[in-house]
Design an enzyme around this catalytic site. Sequence first.
Site, PDB file in Angstrom:
ATOM      1  N   ASP A 170     -11.082 -20.194   8.610  1.00  0.00           N
ATOM      2  CA  ASP A 170     -10.069 -21.199   8.276  1.00  0.00           C
ATOM      3  C   ASP A 170      -9.917 -22.116   9.487  1.00  0.00           C
ATOM      4  O   ASP A 170      -9.536 -21.671  10.580  1.00  0.00           O
ATOM      5  CB  ASP A 170      -8.747 -20.488   7.937  1.00  0.00           C
ATOM      6  N   ARG A 173       6.935 -25.317  19.185  1.00  0.00           N
ATOM      7  CA  ARG A 173       5.520 -25.626  19.044  1.00  0.00           C
ATOM      8  C   ARG A 173       5.293 -27.111  19.272  1.00  0.00           C
ATOM      9  O   ARG A 173       6.001 -27.946  18.698  1.00  0.00           O
ATOM     10  CB  ARG A 173       5.110 -25.256  17.618  1.00  0.00           C
ATOM     11  N   PHE A 216      -2.166 -17.190   9.324  1.00  0.00           N
ATOM     12  CA  PHE A 216      -1.183 -18.005   8.603  1.00  0.00           C
ATOM     13  C   PHE A 216      -0.926 -17.273   7.281  1.00  0.00           C
ATOM     14  O   PHE A 216      -1.868 -16.822   6.628  1.00  0.00           O
ATOM     15  CB  PHE A 216      -1.790 -19.392   8.359  1.00  0.00           C
ATOM     16  N   TYR A 246      -4.394 -32.615   6.361  1.00  0.00           N
ATOM     17  CA  TYR A 246      -3.155 -33.347   6.681  1.00  0.00           C
ATOM     18  C   TYR A 246      -2.655 -33.050   8.084  1.00  0.00           C
ATOM     19  O   TYR A 246      -1.637 -33.596   8.485  1.00  0.00           O
ATOM     20  CB  TYR A 246      -2.061 -33.065   5.637  1.00  0.00           C
ATOM     21  N   LYS A 247      -3.336 -32.182   8.843  1.00  0.00           N
ATOM     22  CA  LYS A 247      -2.916 -31.895  10.215  1.00  0.00           C
ATOM     23  C   LYS A 247      -3.677 -32.843  11.142  1.00  0.00           C
ATOM     24  O   LYS A 247      -3.393 -34.031  11.181  1.00  0.00           O
ATOM     25  CB  LYS A 247      -3.127 -30.418  10.525  1.00  0.00           C
TER      26      LYS A 247
HETATM   27  C1  LIG Z   1      -1.606 -25.247   7.424  1.00  0.00           C
HETATM   28  C2  LIG Z   1      -2.408 -24.028   7.065  1.00  0.00           C
HETATM   29  C3  LIG Z   1      -2.635 -23.671   5.735  1.00  0.00           C
HETATM   30  C4  LIG Z   1      -1.999 -24.473   4.639  1.00  0.00           C
HETATM   31  O1  LIG Z   1      -2.415 -24.143   3.370  1.00  0.00           O
HETATM   32  P1  LIG Z   1      -1.994 -25.081   2.148  1.00  0.00           P
HETATM   33  O2  LIG Z   1      -2.638 -24.506   0.981  1.00  0.00           O
HETATM   34  O3  LIG Z   1      -2.407 -26.473   2.490  1.00  0.00           O
HETATM   35  O4  LIG Z   1      -0.491 -25.066   2.060  1.00  0.00           O
HETATM   36  C5  LIG Z   1      -3.445 -22.580   5.470  1.00  0.00           C
HETATM   37  N1  LIG Z   1      -3.997 -21.857   6.480  1.00  0.00           N
HETATM   38  C6  LIG Z   1      -3.766 -22.173   7.777  1.00  0.00           C
HETATM   39  C7  LIG Z   1      -4.405 -21.371   8.859  1.00  0.00           C
HETATM   40  C8  LIG Z   1      -2.958 -23.255   8.108  1.00  0.00           C
HETATM   41  O5  LIG Z   1      -2.716 -23.541   9.384  1.00  0.00           O
END
Ligand SMILES: *Cc1c(COP(=O)(O)O)cnc(C)c1O
Length: 400
Positions: free
Chosen positions: A195, A369, A126, A220-221
């Site tokens: 992560d 997705r 990401f 939040y997911k």
């Molecule tokens: C959703 C996600 C993030 C989001 O990071 P934020 O700091 O909350 O915006 C980071 N890493 C991964 C792998 C994600 O899927």
Amino acid sequence: MSDLAFKARELDLGDPLAQRRAAFVLDEAVYLDGNSLGALPAAVPGRVEDVVRRQWGELRIRSWEESGWWTAPERIGDRIAPLVGADAGQIVVGDSTSVNVFKALVGAVRLAGEGRDEILVDATTFPTDGYIAESAARLTGRTLRPVPPDRVPAALSDRTAAVLLNHVDYRTGRLHDLPSLTAAVHAAGAVAVWDLCHSAGALPVGLDEHGVDLAVGCTYKYLNGGPGSPAYLYVRRGLQDRFDSPLPGWNSHAEPFGMRPAYEPAPGALRGRVGTPDILSMLALEAALDVWEGVPVEAVRAKSLALTDFFLECVAEYVPEGRVESLTPVAHEERGSQVALRCDDAGKVMRRLIERGVVGDFRHPDVLRFGFTPLYVGFADVERAARVLGEVLRGTAASG
Ligand SMILES: *Cc1c(COP(=O)(O)O)cnc(C)c1O
């Protein structure tokens, strides 16, 4: 009723998690975007109302103690712990995932010591993790090497300080082998940072069992904490005394109200804290976590795999041959809790799907997705989503 609709009904009838759906606020749409923003748990609005009106409005400053605001980061961390296979006392909640990636990665390089001059990062990560890793490398004077996760073992050496990996690929839904990659990182004497944004709340992670050093994730997911709800940081117990945060704020001081000029870190996971926590979001998250009470992660995983299997089966039946190609691995041990379909005109197709009450998302340039959240998505939803996708794609093909 079609065979697949009939099968969906049978699967829903046999689903031990079906009752959990009532704990969420849902409408007639099929919501397959819980891997981006989880649905609202029904207990949250009332709790937030109480936090705002009574705890803040009436108790005011007293709430830092009387309403447990001060200790919320570690208390809520302990609520997340069983979902990621961690014993209590190793997780603090706060800040965003991006900020926690920074703390964890710089902390990991410091743990690894001076002799090691490389950081490996998941080449398919990401984006935010990649940007932060690049900055962390520059700040610590290390070289950053992007490596696809399956090539990490070959890329490890006695130069490797730390390795930052995504547990599940946010785009394809591929699940990486956390136990064996962590073992390989350790065999090279390096520090493993994971992560968990797309795995916590969807599948067992086993942080303690597999000896993961540091981990971060958002809430939040799959954890349904609400938009921008705070993230979390896990620091393995055996490393906590040596964890040297690059963001040592007063909340992680051994004596925060001593107001001393010199920093002295608190013991334990507390040293992952920084400044004043975002109490409203944090307590909304705490209320949201009630939906996990009595839910074994193994049951969540079993249903998640059944949902994605059934979706792939329905897509094969309903979608015209050759119109989509699944990027998500068929093998269960390589699959997260989403299905990604490569599709021409994916942006337009997703807009049509949403108009027809099937909510997934579009990832540039050509990916549809669909996230499957076992606590509130059922098999009839899955059948309907694939059926509408087939109809939309036939419509698109017909209109050129
Ligand atoms: C959703 C996600 C993030 C989001 O990071 P934020 O700091 O909350 O915006 C980071 N890493 C991964 C792998 C994600 O899927």
